[in-house]
Motif scaffolding. Structure first.
Motif, PDB file in Angstrom:
ATOM      1  N   GLY A   1       1.895  60.454  -3.289  1.00  0.00           N
ATOM      2  CA  GLY A   1       3.175  60.829  -3.863  1.00  0.00           C
ATOM      3  C   GLY A   1       3.087  62.003  -4.812  1.00  0.00           C
ATOM      4  N   LEU A   2       2.035  62.026  -5.642  1.00  0.00           N
ATOM      5  CA  LEU A   2       1.935  63.062  -6.664  1.00  0.00           C
ATOM      6  C   LEU A   2       1.538  64.414  -6.089  1.00  0.00           C
ATOM      7  N   VAL A   3       0.694  64.427  -5.052  1.00  0.00           N
ATOM      8  CA  VAL A   3       0.337  65.706  -4.429  1.00  0.00           C
ATOM      9  C   VAL A   3       1.530  66.259  -3.653  1.00  0.00           C
ATOM     10  N   SER A   4       2.246  65.390  -2.958  1.00  0.00           N
ATOM     11  CA  SER A   4       3.357  65.858  -2.123  1.00  0.00           C
ATOM     12  C   SER A   4       4.587  66.258  -2.924  1.00  0.00           C
ATOM     13  N   ILE A   5       4.654  65.864  -4.204  1.00  0.00           N
ATOM     14  CA  ILE A   5       5.839  66.215  -4.992  1.00  0.00           C
ATOM     15  C   ILE A   5       5.973  67.723  -5.139  1.00  0.00           C
ATOM     16  N   GLY A   6       4.853  68.440  -5.013  1.00  0.00           N
ATOM     17  CA  GLY A   6       4.928  69.900  -5.062  1.00  0.00           C
ATOM     18  C   GLY A   6       5.773  70.466  -3.937  1.00  0.00           C
ATOM     19  N   ASP A   7       5.699  69.847  -2.761  1.00  0.00           N
ATOM     20  CA  ASP A   7       6.507  70.301  -1.632  1.00  0.00           C
ATOM     21  C   ASP A   7       7.985  70.028  -1.892  1.00  0.00           C
TER      22      ASP A   7
ATOM     23  N   LEU B   1      -6.986  60.526  16.390  1.00  0.00           N
ATOM     24  CA  LEU B   1      -8.016  61.225  15.626  1.00  0.00           C
ATOM     25  C   LEU B   1      -7.904  61.124  14.113  1.00  0.00           C
ATOM     26  N   VAL B   2      -6.713  60.994  13.584  1.00  0.00           N
ATOM     27  CA  VAL B   2      -6.534  61.030  12.129  1.00  0.00           C
ATOM     28  C   VAL B   2      -6.664  59.621  11.548  1.00  0.00           C
ATOM     29  N   PRO B   3      -7.619  59.401  10.627  1.00  0.00           N
ATOM     30  CA  PRO B   3      -7.775  58.073  10.018  1.00  0.00           C
ATOM     31  C   PRO B   3      -6.785  57.868   8.875  1.00  0.00           C
ATOM     32  N   GLU B   4      -6.629  56.628   8.450  1.00  0.00           N
ATOM     33  CA  GLU B   4      -5.775  56.321   7.303  1.00  0.00           C
ATOM     34  C   GLU B   4      -6.580  56.528   6.018  1.00  0.00           C
ATOM     35  N   THR B   5      -6.026  57.313   5.100  1.00  0.00           N
ATOM     36  CA  THR B   5      -6.724  57.628   3.847  1.00  0.00           C
ATOM     37  C   THR B   5      -6.019  57.054   2.624  1.00  0.00           C
ATOM     38  N   LYS B   6      -5.012  56.242   2.832  1.00  0.00           N
ATOM     39  CA  LYS B   6      -4.273  55.660   1.702  1.00  0.00           C
ATOM     40  C   LYS B   6      -5.207  54.845   0.806  1.00  0.00           C
ATOM     41  N   GLY B   7      -5.194  55.135  -0.489  1.00  0.00           N
ATOM     42  CA  GLY B   7      -5.969  54.360  -1.451  1.00  0.00           C
ATOM     43  C   GLY B   7      -7.460  54.653  -1.471  1.00  0.00           C
ATOM     44  N   VAL B   8      -7.918  55.601  -0.671  1.00  0.00           N
ATOM     45  CA  VAL B   8      -9.344  55.936  -0.623  1.00  0.00           C
ATOM     46  C   VAL B   8      -9.611  57.063  -1.619  1.00  0.00           C
ATOM     47  N   SER B   9     -10.570  56.875  -2.521  1.00  0.00           N
ATOM     48  CA  SER B   9     -10.883  57.919  -3.492  1.00  0.00           C
ATOM     49  C   SER B   9     -11.583  59.077  -2.799  1.00  0.00           C
TER      50      SER B   9
ATOM     51  N   PRO C   1       4.945  67.607   3.764  1.00  0.00           N
ATOM     52  CA  PRO C   1       4.149  67.349   2.554  1.00  0.00           C
ATOM     53  C   PRO C   1       2.736  66.869   2.840  1.00  0.00           C
ATOM     54  N   LEU C   2       2.529  66.179   3.957  1.00  0.00           N
ATOM     55  CA  LEU C   2       1.215  65.575   4.189  1.00  0.00           C
ATOM     56  C   LEU C   2       0.145  66.579   4.579  1.00  0.00           C
ATOM     57  N   VAL C   3       0.534  67.780   4.988  1.00  0.00           N
ATOM     58  CA  VAL C   3      -0.498  68.791   5.225  1.00  0.00           C
ATOM     59  C   VAL C   3      -1.229  69.098   3.927  1.00  0.00           C
ATOM     60  N   TYR C   4      -0.508  69.073   2.797  1.00  0.00           N
ATOM     61  CA  TYR C   4      -1.142  69.291   1.497  1.00  0.00           C
ATOM     62  C   TYR C   4      -1.946  68.066   1.067  1.00  0.00           C
ATOM     63  N   VAL C   5      -1.383  66.890   1.299  1.00  0.00           N
ATOM     64  CA  VAL C   5      -2.054  65.654   0.878  1.00  0.00           C
ATOM     65  C   VAL C   5      -3.337  65.444   1.665  1.00  0.00           C
ATOM     66  N   LEU C   6      -3.235  65.443   2.988  1.00  0.00           N
ATOM     67  CA  LEU C   6      -4.401  65.145   3.824  1.00  0.00           C
ATOM     68  C   LEU C   6      -5.499  66.190   3.661  1.00  0.00           C
ATOM     69  N   CYS C   7      -5.121  67.457   3.679  1.00  0.00           N
ATOM     70  CA  CYS C   7      -6.151  68.497   3.579  1.00  0.00           C
ATOM     71  C   CYS C   7      -6.860  68.451   2.235  1.00  0.00           C
ATOM     72  N   SER C   8      -6.114  68.215   1.167  1.00  0.00           N
ATOM     73  CA  SER C   8      -6.742  68.205  -0.155  1.00  0.00           C
ATOM     74  C   SER C   8      -7.635  66.990  -0.363  1.00  0.00           C
ATOM     75  N   GLU C   9      -7.425  65.925   0.418  1.00  0.00           N
ATOM     76  CA  GLU C   9      -8.235  64.728   0.213  1.00  0.00           C
ATOM     77  C   GLU C   9      -9.338  64.534   1.252  1.00  0.00           C
ATOM     78  N   ILE C  10      -9.194  65.048   2.457  1.00  0.00           N
ATOM     79  CA  ILE C  10     -10.229  64.792   3.465  1.00  0.00           C
ATOM     80  C   ILE C  10     -11.295  65.877   3.501  1.00  0.00           C
TER      81      ILE C  10
ATOM     82  N   VAL D   1      -5.475  63.057  -9.919  1.00  0.00           N
ATOM     83  CA  VAL D   1      -4.710  61.807  -9.933  1.00  0.00           C
ATOM     84  C   VAL D   1      -5.495  60.671  -9.274  1.00  0.00           C
ATOM     85  N   PRO D   2      -5.161  59.401  -9.616  1.00  0.00           N
ATOM     86  CA  PRO D   2      -5.820  58.245  -8.990  1.00  0.00           C
ATOM     87  C   PRO D   2      -5.503  58.154  -7.507  1.00  0.00           C
ATOM     88  N   ALA D   3      -6.398  57.517  -6.753  1.00  0.00           N
ATOM     89  CA  ALA D   3      -6.247  57.421  -5.305  1.00  0.00           C
ATOM     90  C   ALA D   3      -4.978  56.685  -4.901  1.00  0.00           C
TER      91      ALA D   3
END
Length: 396
Positions: A68-74, A365-373, A298-307, A61-63
């Protein structure tokens, strides 16, 4: 291994087949040995289903819509849990009800087993397999314009070319990479995974009925209704969180989640300190689930899959979710003993420092990753690392 050696949709298909097999073979048995004989099959299916979908969706999915789309699985997972609570109420008092409840679990697995064939493969996997034209078609279907799809494809090719110049990674390199930025990305993800469960989530989920009954709700049907209300609250706030991750960002939602968990733990401790505090206990449960659902759940799936770095994303993701399961198992298996030793109030207050530490962990410690590919993620962490080093040097 999943990412490089097998098509991800085939692995998802296998997980659903394992789930179906587990439901089918468990149904005729009435003895524990017969059931335990096939538990490992369900474990394989659930393990694959936990790891593969977030990785696939993050790469697909796009950045600007990834959160929203990754977390919908949760959301879907917890909606299924809510249906499980409902089946408990529906089959209450029916002889052999557990058999029907097990059998019903095969229906969504069968549906997904039929629909999984229409899901496209990850563009990164397709490029790695030399199928660039197909990767471009997949990207074109999920991006707003052909230009965005072509740009994303070029970034994927450049990222994979850089990855190909590096030697194959061992598990040791995944856990302790020689590259400081990659190491930091992996351990930040593992930290988020740890805190997602260390705040006592499994204790609330598994012992919600006991919490409600201890607060004065003795009727079984009323207890089931209260648990369904808590489950419904969780699903509603998951939907709210999914709609905000790509607007507000990940950090604010995680901080709100940690703060809400801390407040809810205090409420649960207060409810456990007296008799007939049913309203307070249910309020604490709903507050805890709502706080968990708008952030860490839900963000454990989002953050881990993207960082996680692309070269080790699949393996690092499996480590992160392994961490969640180990911590969850430890808490769920020891909570009753802890509650008896430290009193119910003390047991909830033991989780309070963990929630506060989670807040500080995210804050610093955790940076903002919103919109970052995914391809821009290394630059984000490299800039943050250099900025931290510069600030430390200035302070010195």
């Amino acid at each position: 291994w999943v990412e490089k050696r097998r098509s991800q949709w085939r692995m998802s298909c296998f997980s659903q087949a394992a789930w179906l097999l587990r439901r089918r073979v468990a149904f005729p048995y009435s003895c524990p040995v017969g059931l335990l004989r096939f538990v490992h099959t369900q474990g394989i299916g659930v393990g694959i289903a936990l790891v593969v979908p977030p990785v696939l969706k993050a790469e697909l999915v796009p950045a600007n819509r990834r959160g929203g789309l990754v977390s919908i699985g949760d959301v879907c997972t917890n909606f299924g849990i809510l249906l499980g609570y409902s089946s408990g109420l529906i089959f209450y008092g029916v002889p052999g009800a557990w058999r029907y409840m097990f059998a019903l679990g095969a229906l969504p697995a069968a549906l997904l087993l039929c629909l999984i064939w229409s899901i496209p493969e990850s563009p990164r996997w397709l490029v790695r397999a030399g199928k660039e034209a197909k990767a471009l078609r997949v990207l074109g279907a999920v991006h707003d314009s052909k230009l965005d799809a072509a740009t994303q494809l070029a970034q994927i090719k450049a990222d994979l070319a850089e990855e190909a110049r590096k030697p194959p990674l061992s598990w040791r390199e995944v856990l302790w990479s020689s590259d400081l930025t990659s190491r930091r990305r992996v351990w930040l993800g593992l930290g988020v995974a740890f805190f997602s469960q260390a705040t006592g989530t499994e204790a609330v989920v598994y012992y919600a009925a006991s919490i409600v009954q201890a607060a004065g709700v003795t009727d079984v049907r009323h207890t089931l209704l209260a648990i369904m209300g808590v489950g419904l609250c969780k699903v509603v706030f998951l939907l709210i969180g999914c709609s905000l991750f790509d607007k507000v960002g990940r950090r604010p939602m995680l901080l709100t989640s940690a703060a809400g968990l801390a407040i809810s733990l205090v409420i649960l401790a207060a409810a456990a300190s007296g008799d007939s505090n049913a309203a307070l206990a249910i309020g604490g449960l709903c507050g805890f689930m709502a706080s968990f659902s708008i952030g860490f759940s839900p963000l454990v799936y989002v953050l881990c899959s993207e960082i996680f770095p692309s070269a080790m994303r699949a393996r690092a993701m499996s480590l992160a979710l392994f961490t969640t399961r180990v911590v969850a198992g430890a808490i769920s298996s020891s909570f009753v003993s802890v509650r008896e030793a430290a009193t119910p109030t003390g047991a909830w207050l033991l989780f309070l420092p963990v929630a506060l530490t989670a807040f500080l962990f995210v804050l610093f410690l955790v940076p903002e990753t919103k919109g970052v590919s995914l391809e821009q993620m290394p630059d984000l962490f490299e800039k943050k690392r250099k900025g931290t080093s510069t600030a430390q040097a200035s302070h010195a």
